[in-house]
Design a protein around this motif. Sequence first.
Motif, PDB file in Angstrom:
ATOM      1  N   ALA A  53       0.809  -1.223   0.000  1.00 33.93           N
ATOM      2  CA  ALA A  53       0.000   0.000   0.000  1.00 33.93           C
ATOM      3  C   ALA A  53       0.835   1.263   0.000  1.00 33.93           C
ATOM      4  O   ALA A  53       0.286   2.355  -0.070  1.00 33.93           O
ATOM      5  CB  ALA A  53      -0.927   0.001   1.210  1.00 33.93           C
ATOM      6  N   LYS A  55       2.515   2.444  -2.340  1.00 35.68           N
ATOM      7  CA  LYS A  55       2.298   3.158  -3.595  1.00 35.68           C
ATOM      8  C   LYS A  55       0.979   3.938  -3.575  1.00 35.68           C
ATOM      9  O   LYS A  55       0.874   4.975  -4.216  1.00 35.68           O
ATOM     10  CB  LYS A  55       2.302   2.151  -4.745  1.00 35.68           C
ATOM     11  CG  LYS A  55       3.638   1.430  -4.920  1.00 35.68           C
ATOM     12  CD  LYS A  55       3.580   0.450  -6.084  1.00 35.68           C
ATOM     13  CE  LYS A  55       4.908  -0.266  -6.246  1.00 35.68           C
ATOM     14  NZ  LYS A  55       4.871  -1.250  -7.366  1.00 35.68           N
ATOM     15  N   GLN A  56       0.006   3.396  -2.868  1.00 36.08           N
ATOM     16  CA  GLN A  56      -1.278   4.075  -2.760  1.00 36.08           C
ATOM     17  C   GLN A  56      -1.211   5.278  -1.828  1.00 36.08           C
ATOM     18  O   GLN A  56      -1.963   6.236  -1.978  1.00 36.08           O
ATOM     19  CB  GLN A  56      -2.338   3.082  -2.265  1.00 36.08           C
ATOM     20  CG  GLN A  56      -3.746   3.652  -2.203  1.00 36.08           C
ATOM     21  CD  GLN A  56      -4.740   2.624  -1.684  1.00 36.08           C
ATOM     22  OE1 GLN A  56      -4.384   1.453  -1.497  1.00 36.08           O
ATOM     23  NE2 GLN A  56      -5.968   3.051  -1.446  1.00 36.08           N
ATOM     24  N   HIS A 140      -8.647   9.119   4.342  1.00 31.97           N
ATOM     25  CA  HIS A 140      -7.379   8.650   3.782  1.00 31.97           C
ATOM     26  C   HIS A 140      -6.514   8.035   4.886  1.00 31.97           C
ATOM     27  O   HIS A 140      -5.919   6.961   4.694  1.00 31.97           O
ATOM     28  CB  HIS A 140      -6.671   9.834   3.112  1.00 31.97           C
ATOM     29  CG  HIS A 140      -5.734   9.442   2.026  1.00 31.97           C
ATOM     30  ND1 HIS A 140      -6.105   8.648   0.962  1.00 31.97           N
ATOM     31  CD2 HIS A 140      -4.420   9.743   1.825  1.00 31.97           C
ATOM     32  CE1 HIS A 140      -5.074   8.474   0.155  1.00 31.97           C
ATOM     33  NE2 HIS A 140      -4.038   9.126   0.657  1.00 31.97           N
ATOM     34  N   SER A 143      -7.877   4.589   6.119  1.00 32.25           N
ATOM     35  CA  SER A 143      -7.542   3.490   5.206  1.00 32.25           C
ATOM     36  C   SER A 143      -6.108   3.040   5.401  1.00 32.25           C
ATOM     37  O   SER A 143      -5.819   1.834   5.415  1.00 32.25           O
ATOM     38  CB  SER A 143      -7.774   3.930   3.755  1.00 32.25           C
ATOM     39  OG  SER A 143      -9.118   4.278   3.535  1.00 32.25           O
ATOM     40  N   HIS A 147      -4.456  -0.683   6.692  1.00 33.56           N
ATOM     41  CA  HIS A 147      -3.351  -1.398   6.021  1.00 33.56           C
ATOM     42  C   HIS A 147      -2.218  -1.679   7.004  1.00 33.56           C
ATOM     43  O   HIS A 147      -1.604  -2.755   6.968  1.00 33.56           O
ATOM     44  CB  HIS A 147      -2.841  -0.574   4.839  1.00 33.56           C
ATOM     45  CG  HIS A 147      -3.719  -0.636   3.624  1.00 33.56           C
ATOM     46  ND1 HIS A 147      -3.829  -1.776   2.844  1.00 33.56           N
ATOM     47  CD2 HIS A 147      -4.524   0.292   3.047  1.00 33.56           C
ATOM     48  CE1 HIS A 147      -4.661  -1.555   1.842  1.00 33.56           C
ATOM     49  NE2 HIS A 147      -5.094  -0.302   1.943  1.00 33.56           N
TER      50      HIS A 147
END
Length: 980
Positions: A53, A55-56, A140, A143, A147
């Motif tokens: 995650a 990269k996200q 954001h 989330s 993770h």
Amino acid sequence: MIAFRNCAVLVIIASICSFLYGIFHIHVEVEPNACRMTYMFGQPQFARVRFDANKQFPNYGLYYYYEGVRQPVDPHKMRMTGAPVIFVPGNAGSYKQARSLASVALRKARDNPESGIHLDYYTIDYDEELSALYGGYMYHQRSFLKHCIHTILSLYKQPSPIVLIGHSMGGKLAQSVLTDAQIGHYINSIISISTPLDQPVLNLDAHLSQFYAETHELLSRTRTATHPTSTTNVCQSLHQKSPSEQRIANQELSASLDNVLLISTGGGNRDLLVHAGLTTSQFNDLHAMTSAIPRVSLSCDHLSAVWCLQFMQVINRFLFSIAQRRDDSTIIFNSNKQRNMHAALSHFVKQRTRQQSMFSFQTHSNWHEERRMVINKFFANGLKSHYHELIGIQRPERYKKLAIEALNVESDENWLFGCESHKDNETELNYCDKATPLTHLVQRLTNGDNAPRSVALLDLHNLRKTYRQWTHVMVRLPAVSQRTGYNLDIYDPKERILDIRMPRWYAYGRRTIVNETLQGTLHYRLRISELVEPYQSLRIVIEPLQCLQPNYRITAKLCVPWAAGFDRYQTLTSPDQKPGLYINVPTMMPRHYNTTLNPVTLDLYLDPICRYRISYEYSYADALSRLVLEFYGWFPAHLVCVLLIVLRKQLDKFQPAGSFKSLKPYVGYLQYTSLYIVTGCRLLKKLILNLKVLPTPEPLDYSINISIIIQCMAIGLSIVAALGVWLSLTLYGNAFHRLALRLTRLSTSGSNIMISIMTHLPITLGILTIAIALATCSGLALLLAFVFYFLMLSNAYKDYLEDYLWQKAANLLETSDDSDAIENEATEDQQQQQQHDEQQQQQREQEQQPESEEEKECCVGLQNFPFHITLLLMLLVQLLLSVPTSLAWLRSRRHGIVLPDPCLLTSIVVLGSLSLLLQLRAPQKLRFYWMLSIILYFFAGIVLLYCQAAIYRLNYVIAGAFVMLAVHQSLARLILKMLH
């Protein structure tokens, strides 16, 4: 009418002075910072934990904390064996703030190697985002937190329950992950530090409001909420015992995630960012203020709460107490919530001692018996052996209470017992061969920097009724080398339990409760009724009249019956000590709560070496400072309300009926009619609640005095703001023009062309700014519109304003010359004096005539000026409300992240309406201004009913006002053309 107007002006001036007085005395109740700094024993190191995650979330990171190892550590290649703890930073918080908590845990594990228990601390980097100001970050960040939890679970061979520790908005994020049942089952406990849990400090955008609302709704399905009832009284027991604890004891875990332990903490009066009332939640199992936590006993400001050594040690002691070792040497947190809750109570509320069986004593020990009502017994050089004192419980019926204090006794020492006495045949002294410890009735009171006080309050009537065989209460003092002893006070509770009523704000002066206490008095209890709102403040003054020693100490314990976990302790050593003893409540009293039956209680544990006078008074300094701290968030709504009323008064001057009268540049601002809106909205709110037709207004049932003070302050600020804009346009218009050229990098000729185009064709301003809002963010477009609007007004009215100022200055000089002439001619004879009087009479008649042509022409040129000043100020408010969104947009550009803009729609509406108004050269003398006045009144009422707490709704009200102005100017012109 004139008298009423003068009274209204006096109220406005008094309210402004009161608000400013509260700002200057905002630290009146704040104690000095007594936190000890947490130092690392090794070099702090943060090893990044990488996962897919990343990269996200390119600007976020997860780190593992360690110390003293020079070689880099990779958690993926290590065998993680500790109990996992995640630190979640808050608003503008850094992941490095976890080093104090983690370092204390590492040192504790190193100092106790035989237990084998250690913790693995992880910390999250949120790029120091301003999550308290922009709600789009919260989704954001949540989330990413999910993770992180999955990633940390994958580092262990067997899934281990995780403890989340959140500071500030991080605590709200930690609480919000419970809305995901799959994640919630992996959470053991959540500890929030200075977190606004159930409502934000400032509700600045719709996303933040939606995040809180969604979290509350989903938690209501997975957690059991607790609400105070009319009979709730948390002051009746020695320690906090919430309804949640009762359910745990009875194993009534109905909701799916009630097994997760939620602990919230608040910093106390030093935390000026998140006040105490916001730090608790109806979904919590336990709440504690740092000033009441054992072994902390001090107030922490918002930042020191993450590095205060005393507080960090308590949190880690609790975590170590609920951790256990597996057979494979890995450490996990215990999943038994009942056991964890008891551990939390012992660390955060009251140090509990195990219930022990009877003690046996030797017959020939050092035994004594006292029959006096008041005893102060000391052993200056200590004791070589245990000392036993028997105190008979058979007393006259009215002496029902016994207060007793042991001096310099260790916290784990059993020193108070109940027993049945026997007589020694040899010494003929009473003794107890067996005794039951009463340690569970002993309170450990904070005593400033000194050792805590061990005090017990016993009900002799209940003791005799419950333990019929008991004859004595026994004090057992251990053998020590330092000064020791005990204080005893047996009294009639009717003489020591005093009922007082909270004085009204207009009740000036100090009132005496106790003129003089008796020597040896140990305990007084004050029951305070009608102390129901957070801004109310009562100052208790305790004056020593006669002391046996120069140094004394008084411990005060405040308990609010409807607010569990808000017990507050304070130690007094001087009558002039700062801060003094101020009594207030953290949250408003619930509806239908009976403060007569369950009043706020203040227990005073006096030093028996003195006699005291006890008095109280209404504290204006603390009340006004708390008003500022608690309700400054209402200020934007009241300011918009004032601007809407000012705009209505200005538009009222453009009625076509009647003769035209030139408008002064300050018309509309010197008003007091907006105070009617405050009282009118109170009545309208009751009507709305009864009819249940319109949406329910905000549940802000505070005293109307608060709204009046803030409204008056808003009136004063509107006058100052208008005057500031007026002077800026007059004196510094050219300077602002040059500054705008530098910021926009336009040439002088280019800027002149652009201003000329937008002045003659203002619709281009709307097209340009709306395009910028869609391409970038609403804040940037509003800033550009504000700058151009300001420069356009400067170019249009600068000459008129200068002429108006010169005209006023000339009038002042003429008046001054006339007064000098009167003084010089005062010594002339009677005939000259009579002639002079006739000239003065003619001059007065001229002054009463209509204004001169020059002044009238000047004012006619300024007739639209106050209208545009008000629109400019409303545009400025809209701009300020969009600042958090603009900051979020600027930060997101670095990482290519697209964040929602909650102000976009309203900004486009405002920009389009403003350009249309300028294009129509509004305002003009048209019809139907009375309808527009009613609409503006309606908008002002909406502001006070629905926008005081939900500040973001002001965007919609301002946009609606601009739209109605534009629609009125357009339709009124169209109707006028059709009629002609």
